[in-house]
Scaffold this motif. Structure first.
Motif, PDB file in Angstrom:
ATOM      1  N   ILE A 294     164.478 147.290  78.235  1.00 55.20           N
ATOM      2  CA  ILE A 294     165.693 147.581  78.897  1.00 55.20           C
ATOM      3  C   ILE A 294     165.494 148.609  80.086  1.00 55.20           C
ATOM      4  O   ILE A 294     164.547 149.168  80.207  1.00 55.20           O
ATOM      5  CB  ILE A 294     166.991 148.143  78.108  1.00 55.20           C
ATOM      6  CG1 ILE A 294     166.338 149.558  77.130  1.00 55.20           C
ATOM      7  CG2 ILE A 294     167.284 147.231  77.002  1.00 55.20           C
ATOM      8  CD1 ILE A 294     167.256 150.208  76.591  1.00 55.20           C
ATOM      9  N   GLY A 295     166.317 148.256  81.006  1.00 54.47           N
ATOM     10  CA  GLY A 295     166.249 149.181  82.290  1.00 54.47           C
ATOM     11  C   GLY A 295     165.309 148.715  83.321  1.00 54.47           C
ATOM     12  O   GLY A 295     164.982 147.571  83.299  1.00 54.47           O
ATOM     13  N   ASP A 296     164.708 149.568  84.011  1.00 53.73           N
ATOM     14  CA  ASP A 296     163.967 149.341  85.257  1.00 53.73           C
ATOM     15  C   ASP A 296     162.372 148.793  85.055  1.00 53.73           C
ATOM     16  O   ASP A 296     161.838 148.232  85.728  1.00 53.73           O
ATOM     17  CB  ASP A 296     163.743 150.446  86.110  1.00 53.73           C
ATOM     18  CG  ASP A 296     165.111 150.720  87.064  1.00 53.73           C
ATOM     19  OD1 ASP A 296     165.643 149.992  87.174  1.00 53.73           O
ATOM     20  OD2 ASP A 296     164.875 151.914  87.688  1.00 53.73           O
ATOM     21  N   CYS A 297     162.274 148.726  83.438  1.00 44.27           N
ATOM     22  CA  CYS A 297     160.866 148.320  83.133  1.00 44.27           C
ATOM     23  C   CYS A 297     161.004 146.940  82.821  1.00 44.27           C
ATOM     24  O   CYS A 297     159.967 146.128  82.655  1.00 44.27           O
ATOM     25  CB  CYS A 297     160.178 149.010  82.033  1.00 44.27           C
ATOM     26  SG  CYS A 297     161.057 149.181  80.409  1.00 44.27           S
ATOM     27  N   ALA A 298     162.141 146.425  82.658  1.00 42.80           N
ATOM     28  CA  ALA A 298     162.598 145.094  82.232  1.00 42.80           C
ATOM     29  C   ALA A 298     162.766 143.786  83.361  1.00 42.80           C
ATOM     30  O   ALA A 298     163.311 144.222  84.355  1.00 42.80           O
ATOM     31  CB  ALA A 298     163.626 145.078  81.203  1.00 42.80           C
ATOM     32  N   ARG A 299     162.251 142.702  82.798  1.00 46.47           N
ATOM     33  CA  ARG A 299     162.468 141.673  83.785  1.00 46.47           C
ATOM     34  C   ARG A 299     163.228 140.521  82.947  1.00 46.47           C
ATOM     35  O   ARG A 299     162.613 139.911  82.171  1.00 46.47           O
ATOM     36  CB  ARG A 299     161.322 141.242  84.577  1.00 46.47           C
ATOM     37  CG  ARG A 299     161.096 139.803  85.091  1.00 46.47           C
ATOM     38  CD  ARG A 299     161.776 139.692  86.337  1.00 46.47           C
ATOM     39  NE  ARG A 299     162.147 138.155  87.038  1.00 46.47           N
ATOM     40  CZ  ARG A 299     161.268 137.668  87.730  1.00 46.47           C
ATOM     41  NH1 ARG A 299     159.878 137.808  87.749  1.00 46.47           N
ATOM     42  NH2 ARG A 299     161.449 136.241  88.126  1.00 46.47           N
ATOM     43  N   ILE A 300     164.375 140.195  83.450  1.00 44.90           N
ATOM     44  CA  ILE A 300     165.161 139.180  82.618  1.00 44.90           C
ATOM     45  C   ILE A 300     164.632 137.811  83.068  1.00 44.90           C
ATOM     46  O   ILE A 300     164.968 137.682  84.274  1.00 44.90           O
ATOM     47  CB  ILE A 300     166.658 139.336  82.530  1.00 44.90           C
ATOM     48  CG1 ILE A 300     166.755 140.769  81.817  1.00 44.90           C
ATOM     49  CG2 ILE A 300     167.295 138.408  81.881  1.00 44.90           C
ATOM     50  CD1 ILE A 300     168.598 140.893  81.975  1.00 44.90           C
ATOM     51  N   ARG A 301     163.938 136.909  82.514  1.00 46.54           N
ATOM     52  CA  ARG A 301     163.708 135.746  82.655  1.00 46.54           C
ATOM     53  C   ARG A 301     163.431 134.845  81.366  1.00 46.54           C
ATOM     54  O   ARG A 301     162.415 135.113  80.568  1.00 46.54           O
ATOM     55  CB  ARG A 301     162.481 135.840  83.464  1.00 46.54           C
ATOM     56  CG  ARG A 301     161.981 134.650  84.129  1.00 46.54           C
ATOM     57  CD  ARG A 301     160.678 134.520  84.733  1.00 46.54           C
ATOM     58  NE  ARG A 301     159.607 134.324  83.595  1.00 46.54           N
ATOM     59  CZ  ARG A 301     158.220 134.635  83.893  1.00 46.54           C
ATOM     60  NH1 ARG A 301     158.079 135.025  85.124  1.00 46.54           N
ATOM     61  NH2 ARG A 301     157.176 134.708  82.999  1.00 46.54           N
TER      62      ARG A 301
END
Length: 515
Positions: A294-301
């Motif tokens: 979650i947050g700035d380390c995550a890339r939703i794809r």
């Protein structure tokens, strides 16, 4: 009589203790108190979660670090949360499901959440030692990035009235810090590669207004400039050398060159990484269904390459609001006894960029490159409509890009009320009024001041989704200042851009009571 079997509490490990992780823990604390869940949170910094968006205020001496703290480790421990600060996870055994910390301790988990955030990116320049990927640089004296409280302390020791500060980068962070430092009495020189600041987020007119505002605030803007070398004298910063031979002398150099997701550990243990730890709409790694991000380390794809909900998200947004929304959704997902509806990752809308620097407010979102002339010369139904209004003399500008009456993009400079209304319409994908000029009246002299004309359902704090009605209810319960309202509703504890609006609601409420 058969013995009663008690189900063991699930073990959750959270790596990272920033604002997003803090929100996740807050929402999971009831499950910890009920002994349905065991939580271990591991923070590499010695401080608990704090509001990173406001560290520029700390760096320039406007706010004490203690004012940014968002979580109390003692309270968490009293609820049963295991808090480990000042240490890092050095390995994860995905097969056996345990983590190893830097001090050698090992902890088992059933589920694991990455909330490692992002690191400041530094350019590869002569005079700087930068790691692969541009993060975690080894910086000489007089050179700083700004991402955490340690960076803020370092920058604070380098700046002040009468000092010469060189800011490399004309994006949001660079502009905000340049204006704030100038207001504090520093001589500020902003160096950036573009023709105007923030040109990725603004069109020419808006960027021109920003550039003029910088000049009027005594910030020297050096545009179309390529940094080449960091010049040192006796091991300390002395000047930034440009590719064309010019040198910008200064007492300190602040690198505002963006941020990169912290993914080193995730890559090392074999998770899918692509400008962030890849997760689906359930925030779960496709590589390991026990791991979330979650947050700035995550890339939703997600797995569907044609998914229009994923399309706007090429990487982490750097904004607190989307991270908190992810944390709240994941808390429900982790504790749900039945499947939860997939996360609404934005319904096709890219995040809203909000800037609030001394004397200047800016909002930008979505598609901003459309030209009014295109709509005039092309009757094709696919051509978006553009409504544009500007008052350069007073530093005000608005642009609305629509399709079928709904906002696809917007820019608003120097008009905070109009920006708030446009942001609400954009996020709801609502249709604009037929007379677009009606929206401009929110910043006009005839705007009502005694009562809030927007109504109780209007969102005031976008980061936390707090409405005018909820703030009003908090005031009625005796919470009569910004800090108290923040504790009661979380309003104003995110990016801080809604604090003026909260003050206005407080004042209006007081006027109504007195009447």
């Amino acid at each position: 009589m058969a013995a009663v079997r008690h189900r063991r509490a699930r073990r959750l490990v959270i790596i990272g203790f920033g604002p997003v992780a803090a929100r996740l823990i807050d929402d999971l604390r009831p499950a910890v108190r009920d002994r349905r869940l065991q939580i271990l949170i591991i923070g590499a910094e010695s401080e608990p979660a704090y509001n990173r968006i406001m560290i520029g205020e700390v760096a320039l001496g406007r706010t004490d670090p203690e004012m940014l703290i968002m979580s109390d480790p003692a309270e968490l421990r009293s609820d049963g949360v295991d808090v480990r600060l000042g240490t890092a996870v050095i390995d994860i055994d995905r097969g056996r499901r345990y983590v190893t910390l830097g001090d050698g301790d090992q902890y088992a988990y059933d589920q694991l959440v990455f909330a490692t955030g992002a690191a400041a990116r530094a350019p590869r320049l002569n005079g700087l030692r930068v790691q692969p990927g541009g993060t975690d640089p080894v910086l000489p004296d007089g050179v700083a990035v700004l991402r955490d409280l340690a960076d803020a302390s370092r920058l604070r020791s380098m700046t002040g009235p009468g000092r010469r500060l060189v800011v490399l980068g004309g994006g949001v962070l660079g502009m905000e810090l340049a204006l704030t430092a100038a207001e504090e009495g520093a001589a500020v020189f902003m160096v950036h590669t573009g023709r105007v600041p923030m040109e990725r987020n603004l069109d020419g007119i808006a960027a021109g207004l920003v550039a003029r505002h910088l000049r009027r605030r005594q910030v020297t803007v050096i545009a179309d400039a390529q940094a080449a070398d960091v010049r040192l004298e006796s091991g300390r910063f002395a000047a930034l050398a440009l590719a064309d031979g010019r040198q910008v002398a200064g007492d300190a150099l602040l690198l505002c060159c963006g941020a990169a997701p912290r993914t080193t550990l995730a890559e090392r243990i074999g998770l899918s990484v692509d400008n962030g730890i890849v997760v689906d709409h359930e925030l779960r790694s496709p590589t390991d269904d026990a791991i979330f991000a979650i947050g700035d380390c995550a890339r939703i794809r997600c797995a569907d390459p044609s998914c229009d909900r994923c399309a706007p998200y090429t990487g982490p947004s750097g904004l607190i609001g989307p991270g908190w929304a992810q944390a709240e959704w994941l808390a429900r997902r982790l504790m749900a006894d039945k499947p939860t509806a997939p996360l609404d990752a934005g319904s096709g809308n890219a995040p809203v960029m909000i800037v609030k620097a001394p004397g200047l407010s800016i909002v930008s979102a979505g598609r901003i490159d459309s030209d009014p002339l295109d709509a005039l010369l092309d009757d094709d139904a696919s051509t978006p409509g553009v409504a544009q209004w500007s008052d350069p003399e007073h530093g005000r500008y608005a642009k609305m890009i629509t399709r079928d009456g709904a906002l696809e993009g917007l820019i608003c400079v120097g008009m905070p009320r109009t920006a708030a209304e446009l942001t609400l319409l954009y996020e709801r994908r609502a249709e604009l009024p037929g007379d677009r000029s009606a929206l401009l009246r929110h910043d006009g002299p005839d705007h009502a001041t005694v009562a809030d004309p927007a109504g109780p359902e209007v969102t005031i704090c976008r980061c936390n989704g707090v409405t005018a009605g909820q703030i009003g209810a908090a005031v009625d319960e005796g919470h009569d200042d910004i800090a108290a309202i923040g504790r009661a509703t979380r309003a104003g504890t995110g990016c801080g851009t809604c604090k003026d609006r909260i003050c206005e609601l407080l004042n209006n409420r007081a006027k109504v009571v007195m009447a």
